[in-house]
Design an enzyme around this catalytic site. Structure first.
Site, PDB file in Angstrom:
ATOM      1  N   ASN A 121       0.875  -1.184   0.000  1.00 15.18           N
ATOM      2  CA  ASN A 121       0.000   0.000   0.000  1.00 15.18           C
ATOM      3  C   ASN A 121       0.910   1.232   0.000  1.00 15.18           C
ATOM      4  O   ASN A 121       2.108   1.117   0.312  1.00 15.18           O
ATOM      5  CB  ASN A 121      -0.978  -0.034   1.184  1.00 15.18           C
ATOM      6  CG  ASN A 121      -0.274   0.162   2.523  1.00 15.18           C
ATOM      7  OD1 ASN A 121       0.475   1.110   2.725  1.00 15.18           O
ATOM      8  ND2 ASN A 121      -0.509  -0.758   3.460  1.00 15.18           N
ATOM      9  N   ASP A 170     -11.956   0.740   6.446  1.00 18.60           N
ATOM     10  CA  ASP A 170     -11.762   1.255   7.811  1.00 18.60           C
ATOM     11  C   ASP A 170     -10.679   2.328   7.915  1.00 18.60           C
ATOM     12  O   ASP A 170     -10.429   2.860   8.992  1.00 18.60           O
ATOM     13  CB  ASP A 170     -11.525   0.107   8.819  1.00 18.60           C
ATOM     14  CG  ASP A 170     -10.168  -0.581   8.649  1.00 18.60           C
ATOM     15  OD1 ASP A 170      -9.390  -0.222   7.747  1.00 18.60           O
ATOM     16  OD2 ASP A 170      -9.899  -1.524   9.449  1.00 18.60           O
ATOM     17  N   CYS A 192      -7.261  -0.997  12.856  1.00 16.47           N
ATOM     18  CA  CYS A 192      -6.648  -2.141  12.156  1.00 16.47           C
ATOM     19  C   CYS A 192      -5.994  -3.114  13.133  1.00 16.47           C
ATOM     20  O   CYS A 192      -5.868  -4.302  12.828  1.00 16.47           O
ATOM     21  CB  CYS A 192      -5.563  -1.669  11.194  1.00 16.47           C
ATOM     22  SG  CYS A 192      -6.065  -0.453   9.994  1.00 16.47           S
ATOM     23  N   ASN A 210      -8.124  -7.517   9.897  1.00 16.05           N
ATOM     24  CA  ASN A 210      -8.183  -8.195   8.602  1.00 16.05           C
ATOM     25  C   ASN A 210      -8.378  -9.704   8.694  1.00 16.05           C
ATOM     26  O   ASN A 210      -8.358 -10.396   7.667  1.00 16.05           O
ATOM     27  CB  ASN A 210      -6.919  -7.899   7.782  1.00 16.05           C
ATOM     28  CG  ASN A 210      -6.813  -6.434   7.420  1.00 16.05           C
ATOM     29  OD1 ASN A 210      -5.832  -5.785   7.716  1.00 16.05           O
ATOM     30  ND2 ASN A 210      -7.853  -5.899   6.810  1.00 16.05           N
ATOM     31  N   HIS A 259      -8.489   0.338   2.381  1.00 12.44           N
ATOM     32  CA  HIS A 259      -9.463  -0.446   3.157  1.00 12.44           C
ATOM     33  C   HIS A 259     -10.546   0.528   3.636  1.00 12.44           C
ATOM     34  O   HIS A 259     -10.229   1.672   4.012  1.00 12.44           O
ATOM     35  CB  HIS A 259      -8.828  -1.050   4.419  1.00 12.44           C
ATOM     36  CG  HIS A 259      -8.126  -2.352   4.233  1.00 12.44           C
ATOM     37  ND1 HIS A 259      -6.977  -2.664   4.934  1.00 12.44           N
ATOM     38  CD2 HIS A 259      -8.411  -3.435   3.473  1.00 12.44           C
ATOM     39  CE1 HIS A 259      -6.584  -3.891   4.598  1.00 12.44           C
ATOM     40  NE2 HIS A 259      -7.427  -4.375   3.708  1.00 12.44           N
ATOM     41  N   ALA A 291       3.051   1.075   8.096  1.00  9.42           N
ATOM     42  CA  ALA A 291       2.562  -0.116   7.381  1.00  9.42           C
ATOM     43  C   ALA A 291       1.159   0.120   6.838  1.00  9.42           C
ATOM     44  O   ALA A 291       0.575  -0.764   6.208  1.00  9.42           O
ATOM     45  CB  ALA A 291       2.569  -1.327   8.314  1.00  9.42           C
ATOM     46  N   ARG A 327      -8.868  -3.995  -2.213  1.00 11.14           N
ATOM     47  CA  ARG A 327      -8.539  -5.284  -1.612  1.00 11.14           C
ATOM     48  C   ARG A 327      -9.655  -6.318  -1.783  1.00 11.14           C
ATOM     49  O   ARG A 327      -9.389  -7.463  -2.103  1.00 11.14           O
ATOM     50  CB  ARG A 327      -8.216  -5.108  -0.126  1.00 11.14           C
ATOM     51  CG  ARG A 327      -6.994  -4.213   0.127  1.00 11.14           C
ATOM     52  CD  ARG A 327      -5.743  -4.839  -0.451  1.00 11.14           C
ATOM     53  NE  ARG A 327      -4.548  -4.065  -0.170  1.00 11.14           N
ATOM     54  CZ  ARG A 327      -3.844  -4.139   0.952  1.00 11.14           C
ATOM     55  NH1 ARG A 327      -4.221  -4.938   1.916  1.00 11.14           N
ATOM     56  NH2 ARG A 327      -2.758  -3.415   1.098  1.00 11.14           N
ATOM     57  N   ARG A 343       0.333 -11.615   2.351  1.00 12.99           N
ATOM     58  CA  ARG A 343      -0.542 -11.764   3.519  1.00 12.99           C
ATOM     59  C   ARG A 343      -1.367 -13.049   3.481  1.00 12.99           C
ATOM     60  O   ARG A 343      -1.997 -13.399   4.498  1.00 12.99           O
ATOM     61  CB  ARG A 343      -1.472 -10.540   3.676  1.00 12.99           C
ATOM     62  CG  ARG A 343      -0.722  -9.250   4.004  1.00 12.99           C
ATOM     63  CD  ARG A 343      -1.624  -8.190   4.628  1.00 12.99           C
ATOM     64  NE  ARG A 343      -2.094  -8.572   5.967  1.00 12.99           N
ATOM     65  CZ  ARG A 343      -2.946  -7.852   6.695  1.00 12.99           C
ATOM     66  NH1 ARG A 343      -3.429  -6.714   6.215  1.00 12.99           N
ATOM     67  NH2 ARG A 343      -3.324  -8.259   7.892  1.00 12.99           N
ATOM     68  N   ASP A 402       2.406  -8.421   9.197  1.00  9.04           N
ATOM     69  CA  ASP A 402       1.107  -7.728   9.218  1.00  9.04           C
ATOM     70  C   ASP A 402       0.038  -8.477  10.018  1.00  9.04           C
ATOM     71  O   ASP A 402      -1.114  -8.035  10.070  1.00  9.04           O
ATOM     72  CB  ASP A 402       0.598  -7.497   7.785  1.00  9.04           C
ATOM     73  CG  ASP A 402       1.207  -6.248   7.125  1.00  9.04           C
ATOM     74  OD1 ASP A 402       1.740  -5.375   7.860  1.00  9.04           O
ATOM     75  OD2 ASP A 402       1.158  -6.141   5.880  1.00  9.04           O
TER      76      ASP A 402
HETATM   77  N1  ARG Z   1       0.146  -3.481   5.739  1.00 11.64           N
HETATM   78  C1  ARG Z   1      -1.211  -3.918   5.893  1.00 11.64           C
HETATM   79  C2  ARG Z   1      -1.848  -4.098   4.524  1.00 11.64           C
HETATM   80  O1  ARG Z   1      -1.527  -3.356   3.632  1.00 11.64           O
HETATM   81  C3  ARG Z   1      -1.993  -2.943   6.718  1.00 11.64           C
HETATM   82  C4  ARG Z   1      -3.385  -3.420   7.035  1.00 11.64           C
HETATM   83  C5  ARG Z   1      -4.206  -2.397   7.755  1.00 11.64           C
HETATM   84  N2  ARG Z   1      -5.426  -2.941   8.193  1.00 11.64           N
HETATM   85  C6  ARG Z   1      -6.633  -2.358   8.065  1.00 11.64           C
HETATM   86  N3  ARG Z   1      -7.660  -2.942   8.595  1.00 11.64           N
HETATM   87  N4  ARG Z   1      -6.799  -1.255   7.393  1.00 11.64           N
HETATM   88  O2  ARG Z   1      -2.643  -4.978   4.308  1.00 11.64           O
END
Ligand code: ARG
Length: 271
Positions: A21, A169, A263, A70, A167, A257, A138, A89, A64
């Site tokens: 990201n 959230d 998150c 997630n 995302h 990150a 995503r 992931r 992560d």
């Molecule tokens: N580095 C992770 C990703 O890119 C961060 C995830 C953040 N989580 C969230 N619920 N927004 O997937």
């Protein structure tokens, strides 16, 4: 027993080890892991003051995994397991499935090829029988009929269009009693209209770009408490005027990150 229950994962193996990201760009191995650990512990303590917090074991090589939001979409006693877009992931799902199953959840799996990133993209409204579903980066829109069938909730899809807010959230936070804070520009026109027609103007607060990048929407709301990385005086005043207690919990290292307090936690009691 407190009124809510969350899942977190200690940052033992956290760092920025790949780029999936825009926040991770230029941050490879740049997280201060001691500071990250202190920030995680402070957030854990604040959350533990108002909720029960379960922990899952960290796994070496899965930096992560700390972003437990997630893991899945939790609804009552079932959990729709994530199917991650990025290969980096994908190995996390097995660990989340194991934990959720052992905890008693009925873990549901989407058909092969449908990507879905759990409570990062699927957020239950706190005032209406509605599931907000972010897609475009995503999660795949193709998950919608499954989410509908498995939760029995109406699903309102929202198309994300700004890669910084990949995302749901990161730019949208339903609060108790149907209130909402959000960053309107993260959504396409149709999605923005859907939000604005479903949530009356006096129940929502729109953040500026300058504040959205501080991850103010990535907030955790338990009863009247809102825990977030940072809130501007305007946002804090709006929340306070609606009866909320604004609790800042700085998580700069995790923002490298692309994640903040929301998150880092997964709510496990979703009625
Ligand atoms: N580095 C992770 C990703 O890119 C961060 C995830 C953040 N989580 C969230 N619920 N927004 O997937």
């Amino acid at each position: 027993m407190k009124q809510s229950r969350f899942l977190m994962c200690p940052p033992t193996h956290f760092d920025v080890e790949y780029v999936i990201n825009p926040w991770m760009e230029g941050q490879l191995n740049a997280a201060n892991t001691r500071l990250a650990s202190a920030q995680w512990s402070s957030f854990h303590k604040l959350l533990s003051d108002v909720a029960d917090v379960a922990l899952m074991p960290p796994v070496n090589g899965l930096p992560d995994l700390v972003f437990t939001a997630n893991a899945a979409l939790v609804h009552r006693d079932s959990a729709v397991l994530s199917s991650f877009r990025h290969p980096e992931r994908q190995p996390e799902s097995r660990h989340y499935a194991e934990w959720l199953t052992a905890d008693g959840f009925n873990v549901r799996t989407l058909p092969d090829g449908i990507r879905f990133e759990g409570a990062g993209d699927a957020l239950i409204d706190r005032g209406r029988p509605l599931l907000w579903f972010g897609h475009g980066f995503r999660s795949d829109l193709a998950a919608k009929p499954f989410l509908e069938r498995w939760t029995g909730l109406e699903v309102q899809p929202l198309r994300l269009r700004d890669s910084r807010f990949y995302h749901l959230d990161t730019c949208f936070c339903p609060l108790e009693e149907g209130l909402l804070i959000y960053f309107p520009e993260a959504f396409d026109e149709a999605s923005r209209s859907a939000i604005e027609s479903r949530v009356p103007a006096d129940q929502r607060f729109a953040l500026s770009d300058a504040e959205a990048v501080t991850f103010a929407c990535n907030a955790v709301n338990i009863g009247k408490t809102v825990i977030l990385n940072h809130a501007s005086p305007e946002t804090a005043a709006w929340l306070t005027s609606r009866g909320f207690d604004v609790v800042p919990s700085g998580v700069s290292e995790f923002m490298k990150a692309g994640g903040a307090t929301k998150c880092l936690s997964l709510r496990l009691d979703e009625a």
